[in-house]
Design a protein around this motif. Structure first.
Motif, PDB file in Angstrom:
ATOM      1  N   TYR A 175     -13.106   2.505   0.585  1.00 49.16           N
ATOM      2  CA  TYR A 175     -11.932   3.111  -0.025  1.00 49.16           C
ATOM      3  C   TYR A 175     -11.922   2.789  -1.507  1.00 49.16           C
ATOM      4  O   TYR A 175     -12.291   1.688  -1.921  1.00 49.16           O
ATOM      5  CB  TYR A 175     -10.648   2.586   0.612  1.00 49.16           C
ATOM      6  CG  TYR A 175     -10.536   2.857   2.092  1.00 49.16           C
ATOM      7  CD1 TYR A 175     -10.616   4.153   2.576  1.00 49.16           C
ATOM      8  CD2 TYR A 175     -10.341   1.838   2.992  1.00 49.16           C
ATOM      9  CE1 TYR A 175     -10.510   4.420   3.924  1.00 49.16           C
ATOM     10  CE2 TYR A 175     -10.231   2.094   4.345  1.00 49.16           C
ATOM     11  CZ  TYR A 175     -10.312   3.383   4.805  1.00 49.16           C
ATOM     12  OH  TYR A 175     -10.210   3.648   6.143  1.00 49.16           O
ATOM     13  N   TYR A 176     -11.473   3.740  -2.303  1.00 51.23           N
ATOM     14  CA  TYR A 176     -11.379   3.567  -3.746  1.00 51.23           C
ATOM     15  C   TYR A 176      -9.975   3.930  -4.201  1.00 51.23           C
ATOM     16  O   TYR A 176      -9.284   4.705  -3.555  1.00 51.23           O
ATOM     17  CB  TYR A 176     -12.398   4.457  -4.463  1.00 51.23           C
ATOM     18  CG  TYR A 176     -13.826   4.065  -4.179  1.00 51.23           C
ATOM     19  CD1 TYR A 176     -14.482   3.171  -5.008  1.00 51.23           C
ATOM     20  CD2 TYR A 176     -14.502   4.550  -3.071  1.00 51.23           C
ATOM     21  CE1 TYR A 176     -15.790   2.778  -4.745  1.00 51.23           C
ATOM     22  CE2 TYR A 176     -15.799   4.160  -2.798  1.00 51.23           C
ATOM     23  CZ  TYR A 176     -16.431   3.275  -3.642  1.00 51.23           C
ATOM     24  OH  TYR A 176     -17.713   2.880  -3.376  1.00 51.23           O
ATOM     25  N   THR A 177      -9.563   3.385  -5.343  1.00 51.21           N
ATOM     26  CA  THR A 177      -8.250   3.678  -5.888  1.00 51.21           C
ATOM     27  C   THR A 177      -8.378   3.968  -7.374  1.00 51.21           C
ATOM     28  O   THR A 177      -9.294   3.486  -8.033  1.00 51.21           O
ATOM     29  CB  THR A 177      -7.271   2.513  -5.652  1.00 51.21           C
ATOM     30  OG1 THR A 177      -6.025   2.854  -6.216  1.00 51.21           O
ATOM     31  CG2 THR A 177      -7.756   1.222  -6.267  1.00 51.21           C
ATOM     32  N   VAL A 226       0.841  -1.204   0.000  1.00 57.36           N
ATOM     33  CA  VAL A 226       0.000   0.000   0.000  1.00 57.36           C
ATOM     34  C   VAL A 226       0.875   1.252   0.000  1.00 57.36           C
ATOM     35  O   VAL A 226       0.631   2.193  -0.760  1.00 57.36           O
ATOM     36  CB  VAL A 226      -0.977  -0.010   1.194  1.00 57.36           C
ATOM     37  CG1 VAL A 226      -1.661   1.340   1.350  1.00 57.36           C
ATOM     38  CG2 VAL A 226      -2.021  -1.098   1.013  1.00 57.36           C
ATOM     39  N   PHE A 258      -5.567   6.809  -3.184  1.00 54.72           N
ATOM     40  CA  PHE A 258      -6.606   6.134  -2.430  1.00 54.72           C
ATOM     41  C   PHE A 258      -7.519   7.206  -1.872  1.00 54.72           C
ATOM     42  O   PHE A 258      -7.058   8.167  -1.262  1.00 54.72           O
ATOM     43  CB  PHE A 258      -5.999   5.324  -1.273  1.00 54.72           C
ATOM     44  CG  PHE A 258      -5.245   4.114  -1.712  1.00 54.72           C
ATOM     45  CD1 PHE A 258      -5.886   2.888  -1.825  1.00 54.72           C
ATOM     46  CD2 PHE A 258      -3.905   4.193  -2.024  1.00 54.72           C
ATOM     47  CE1 PHE A 258      -5.180   1.763  -2.231  1.00 54.72           C
ATOM     48  CE2 PHE A 258      -3.200   3.075  -2.429  1.00 54.72           C
ATOM     49  CZ  PHE A 258      -3.842   1.858  -2.530  1.00 54.72           C
ATOM     50  N   LYS A 309     -13.251  -0.006  -6.253  1.00 53.17           N
ATOM     51  CA  LYS A 309     -13.331  -0.250  -4.821  1.00 53.17           C
ATOM     52  C   LYS A 309     -12.141  -1.116  -4.403  1.00 53.17           C
ATOM     53  O   LYS A 309     -11.773  -2.059  -5.074  1.00 53.17           O
ATOM     54  CB  LYS A 309     -14.642  -0.939  -4.476  1.00 53.17           C
ATOM     55  CG  LYS A 309     -14.904  -1.000  -2.995  1.00 53.17           C
ATOM     56  CD  LYS A 309     -16.344  -1.319  -2.647  1.00 53.17           C
ATOM     57  CE  LYS A 309     -16.809  -2.591  -3.257  1.00 53.17           C
ATOM     58  NZ  LYS A 309     -18.064  -3.064  -2.724  1.00 53.17           N
ATOM     59  N   VAL A 310     -11.527  -0.782  -3.274  1.00 56.70           N
ATOM     60  CA  VAL A 310     -10.375  -1.504  -2.744  1.00 56.70           C
ATOM     61  C   VAL A 310     -10.860  -2.810  -2.112  1.00 56.70           C
ATOM     62  O   VAL A 310     -11.940  -2.862  -1.528  1.00 56.70           O
ATOM     63  CB  VAL A 310      -9.648  -0.622  -1.701  1.00 56.70           C
ATOM     64  CG1 VAL A 310      -8.555  -1.384  -0.995  1.00 56.70           C
ATOM     65  CG2 VAL A 310      -9.077   0.599  -2.379  1.00 56.70           C
ATOM     66  N   SER A 311     -10.068  -3.868  -2.230  1.00 56.89           N
ATOM     67  CA  SER A 311     -10.431  -5.166  -1.656  1.00 56.89           C
ATOM     68  C   SER A 311     -10.502  -5.077  -0.131  1.00 56.89           C
ATOM     69  O   SER A 311      -9.968  -4.156   0.482  1.00 56.89           O
ATOM     70  CB  SER A 311      -9.406  -6.224  -2.058  1.00 56.89           C
ATOM     71  OG  SER A 311      -8.170  -5.967  -1.430  1.00 56.89           O
ATOM     72  N   SER A 341      -7.013  -5.011   1.519  1.00 61.67           N
ATOM     73  CA  SER A 341      -6.362  -3.703   1.434  1.00 61.67           C
ATOM     74  C   SER A 341      -7.038  -2.696   2.353  1.00 61.67           C
ATOM     75  O   SER A 341      -6.379  -1.856   2.942  1.00 61.67           O
ATOM     76  CB  SER A 341      -6.378  -3.184  -0.002  1.00 61.67           C
ATOM     77  OG  SER A 341      -5.552  -3.972  -0.816  1.00 61.67           O
ATOM     78  N   ARG A 342      -8.348  -2.798   2.476  1.00 62.71           N
ATOM     79  CA  ARG A 342      -9.082  -1.893   3.372  1.00 62.71           C
ATOM     80  C   ARG A 342      -8.622  -2.085   4.814  1.00 62.71           C
ATOM     81  O   ARG A 342      -8.365  -1.117   5.542  1.00 62.71           O
ATOM     82  CB  ARG A 342     -10.591  -2.135   3.256  1.00 62.71           C
ATOM     83  CG  ARG A 342     -11.431  -1.215   4.102  1.00 62.71           C
ATOM     84  CD  ARG A 342     -12.913  -1.496   3.934  1.00 62.71           C
ATOM     85  NE  ARG A 342     -13.260  -2.893   4.144  1.00 62.71           N
ATOM     86  CZ  ARG A 342     -13.408  -3.465   5.350  1.00 62.71           C
ATOM     87  NH1 ARG A 342     -13.233  -2.750   6.439  1.00 62.71           N
ATOM     88  NH2 ARG A 342     -13.740  -4.730   5.458  1.00 62.71           N
TER      89      ARG A 342
END
Length: 68
Positions: free
Chosen positions: A28-30, A11, A21, A39-41, A44-45
């Motif tokens: 959370y989005y990337t 990250v 991010f 959308k972040v997995s 990762s969140r």
């Protein structure tokens, strides 16, 4: 512990390489693969949440930045 450390490093490396991010509500989005954001997995969140608790990163506005 190796998996968590690797995820945190991933990250931080992504942030340093220019991937943004953003936070919208609790999600959370990337911009890694899309102009508008993906959308972040869940993994990762959770990693981002741990980095926030450890004060490694912080949100400036709604964009994640590394604390210097």
């Amino acid at each position: 512990m190796k998996g968590i450390a690797k995820a945190k490093k991933s990250v931080v490396t992504q942030i340093k390489s220019g991937i943004k991010f953003t936070k919208l509500g609790h999600k959370y989005y990337t911009n890694a693969n899309s102009l508008y954001g993906n959308k972040v997995s869940d993994g990762s969140r959770l990693t981002i949440n741990q980095l926030l608790e450890e004060n490694v990163v912080e949100f400036v506005g709604n964009t994640l930045k590394i604390v210097k």
